[in-house]
Write an enzyme that holds these catalytic residues in place. Structure first.
Site, PDB file in Angstrom:
ATOM      1  N   GLY A   8     -79.289  57.495 -61.787  1.00 48.41           N
ATOM      2  CA  GLY A   8     -80.313  58.391 -62.311  1.00 48.41           C
ATOM      3  C   GLY A   8     -80.938  59.220 -61.209  1.00 48.41           C
ATOM      4  O   GLY A   8     -82.141  59.463 -61.187  1.00 48.41           O
ATOM      5  N   GLY A  46     -78.948  66.764 -49.925  1.00 48.15           N
ATOM      6  CA  GLY A  46     -77.999  66.352 -48.908  1.00 48.15           C
ATOM      7  C   GLY A  46     -77.299  65.042 -49.220  1.00 48.15           C
ATOM      8  O   GLY A  46     -77.094  64.203 -48.328  1.00 48.15           O
ATOM      9  N   VAL A  54     -74.408  54.695 -66.578  1.00 48.46           N
ATOM     10  CA  VAL A  54     -74.407  53.236 -66.417  1.00 48.46           C
ATOM     11  C   VAL A  54     -74.072  52.505 -67.711  1.00 48.46           C
ATOM     12  O   VAL A  54     -73.864  51.288 -67.692  1.00 48.46           O
ATOM     13  CB  VAL A  54     -75.746  52.726 -65.848  1.00 48.46           C
ATOM     14  CG1 VAL A  54     -76.003  53.318 -64.470  1.00 48.46           C
ATOM     15  CG2 VAL A  54     -76.906  52.992 -66.802  1.00 48.46           C
ATOM     16  N   ASN A  76     -81.971  52.745 -60.752  1.00 50.69           N
ATOM     17  CA  ASN A  76     -83.111  53.560 -61.159  1.00 50.69           C
ATOM     18  C   ASN A  76     -82.982  54.134 -62.568  1.00 50.69           C
ATOM     19  O   ASN A  76     -83.999  54.370 -63.231  1.00 50.69           O
ATOM     20  CB  ASN A  76     -83.286  54.709 -60.156  1.00 50.69           C
ATOM     21  CG  ASN A  76     -84.277  55.739 -60.626  1.00 50.69           C
ATOM     22  OD1 ASN A  76     -85.482  55.503 -60.673  1.00 50.69           O
ATOM     23  ND2 ASN A  76     -83.773  56.912 -61.001  1.00 50.69           N
ATOM     24  N   SER A 130     -91.375  48.273 -63.841  1.00 50.65           N
ATOM     25  CA  SER A 130     -92.668  48.844 -64.193  1.00 50.65           C
ATOM     26  C   SER A 130     -93.671  47.716 -64.372  1.00 50.65           C
ATOM     27  O   SER A 130     -93.315  46.623 -64.838  1.00 50.65           O
ATOM     28  CB  SER A 130     -92.562  49.642 -65.499  1.00 50.65           C
ATOM     29  OG  SER A 130     -93.842  50.008 -65.980  1.00 50.65           O
ATOM     30  N   TYR A 145     -88.963  49.818 -74.081  1.00 53.48           N
ATOM     31  CA  TYR A 145     -89.049  49.945 -72.626  1.00 53.48           C
ATOM     32  C   TYR A 145     -89.570  48.659 -72.003  1.00 53.48           C
ATOM     33  O   TYR A 145     -89.014  48.156 -71.028  1.00 53.48           O
ATOM     34  CB  TYR A 145     -89.962  51.123 -72.276  1.00 53.48           C
ATOM     35  CG  TYR A 145     -89.924  51.515 -70.823  1.00 53.48           C
ATOM     36  CD1 TYR A 145     -88.891  52.297 -70.324  1.00 53.48           C
ATOM     37  CD2 TYR A 145     -90.928  51.118 -69.948  1.00 53.48           C
ATOM     38  CE1 TYR A 145     -88.845  52.670 -68.993  1.00 53.48           C
ATOM     39  CE2 TYR A 145     -90.897  51.488 -68.609  1.00 53.48           C
ATOM     40  CZ  TYR A 145     -89.858  52.260 -68.131  1.00 53.48           C
ATOM     41  OH  TYR A 145     -89.826  52.624 -66.809  1.00 53.48           O
ATOM     42  N   ALA A 147     -89.654  45.471 -73.162  1.00 54.41           N
ATOM     43  CA  ALA A 147     -88.765  44.315 -73.263  1.00 54.41           C
ATOM     44  C   ALA A 147     -87.574  44.457 -72.319  1.00 54.41           C
ATOM     45  O   ALA A 147     -87.157  43.488 -71.670  1.00 54.41           O
ATOM     46  CB  ALA A 147     -88.283  44.145 -74.696  1.00 54.41           C
ATOM     47  N   LYS A 149     -87.391  46.197 -69.492  1.00 60.21           N
ATOM     48  CA  LYS A 149     -87.805  46.071 -68.098  1.00 60.21           C
ATOM     49  C   LYS A 149     -88.219  44.633 -67.765  1.00 60.21           C
ATOM     50  O   LYS A 149     -88.008  44.169 -66.631  1.00 60.21           O
ATOM     51  CB  LYS A 149     -88.949  47.040 -67.792  1.00 60.21           C
ATOM     52  CG  LYS A 149     -88.523  48.499 -67.752  1.00 60.21           C
ATOM     53  CD  LYS A 149     -87.549  48.791 -66.614  1.00 60.21           C
ATOM     54  CE  LYS A 149     -87.267  50.270 -66.456  1.00 60.21           C
ATOM     55  NZ  LYS A 149     -86.333  50.569 -65.355  1.00 60.21           N
TER      56      LYS A 149
END
Length: 221
Positions: A8, A46, A54, A76, A130, A145, A147, A149
């Site tokens: 990500g 760069g 994923v 991420n 988080s 989100y 659950a 994480k």
């Protein structure tokens, strides 16, 4: 040279992590679902672009075949900050979809890249989490989100224990509320949120493992 893969990585915190690690001399592989987005972002900071969804077994297998050795994996990529949902009425299809990216994606990718990480010099796995996933202060709302994480945090603990003997440090990092597409306006600068992830990616060999941190300070599980 330290080789780092960031999933990500084409926008928001992921892009800034790529920028900061490239500035530190890392060879950064910038993963993104869209090859075009990966190419544009990689040119900006760069890095080397890498097509990597994923949730795609094919993309993960291709990445594992391409990467001979890896020093740092930053998981991420994440989706579905579902502030409109409540656990009691949640659409479980949305929850499943979030878990595919936020939990199973990092899990599959880590498994596939473990041989490369073991060949690396200083194995580090950074799972971007988080504080909303902390059981200590958890309330209602944002169920997909939260659950996913929380499960990622559990995976962090298990991987840290199982990879300790290999010298691979595994930590979960909360970047805080950051002004990104997902976080929305009002958060702190992206560079500040990315700095804690970069800290975990560049820990010394005697650094912590199996921890949950924000800005280098422990958070309660």
């Amino acid at each position: 040279m330290t080789v780092t893969l960031v999933t990500g990585g084409n926008r928001g915190i992921g892009l800034e992590v790529c920028r900061q690690l490239a500035a530190r001399g890392h060879e950064v592989l910038l993963g993104a679902r869209s090859p075009q987005a990966a190419e544009r972002a990689a040119q900006e900071v760069g890095a080397t672009p890498l097509r990597l969804d994923v949730t795609s077994a094919e993309d993960i297998e291709a990445a594992a075949a391409r990467i001979e050795h890896l020093d740092v994996l930053v998981n991420n990529a994440a989706i579905t900050y579902d502030t409109w949902q409540r656990a009691v009425t949640a659409d479980l299809d949305v929850v499943r979809e979030a878990a595919e990216t936020n939990l199973y994606g990092p899990w599959r990718l880590t498994q596939a890249l473990l041989p490369a990480l073991r060949r690396g010099r200083h194995g580090r796995i950074v799972n971007v989490s988080s504080e909303i996933a902390s059981l200590a202060g958890m309330g209602g709302g944002t169920p997909a989100y939260t659950a996913s994480k929380t499960a990622l945090n559990a995976l962090t603990r298990m991987l840290a224990a199982e990879l300790r003997a290999d010298g691979v440090l595994v930590n979960a990092i909360c970047p805080g509320w950051v002004a990104t597409d997902m976080g929305g306006p009002g958060g702190r600068p992206v560079a500040d949120g990315a700095a804690g992830i970069v800290w975990a990616a560049t820990l010394p060999d005697d650094g912590p493992t199996g921890g949950f941190f924000r800005d280098g300070r422990p958070l309660p599980w």
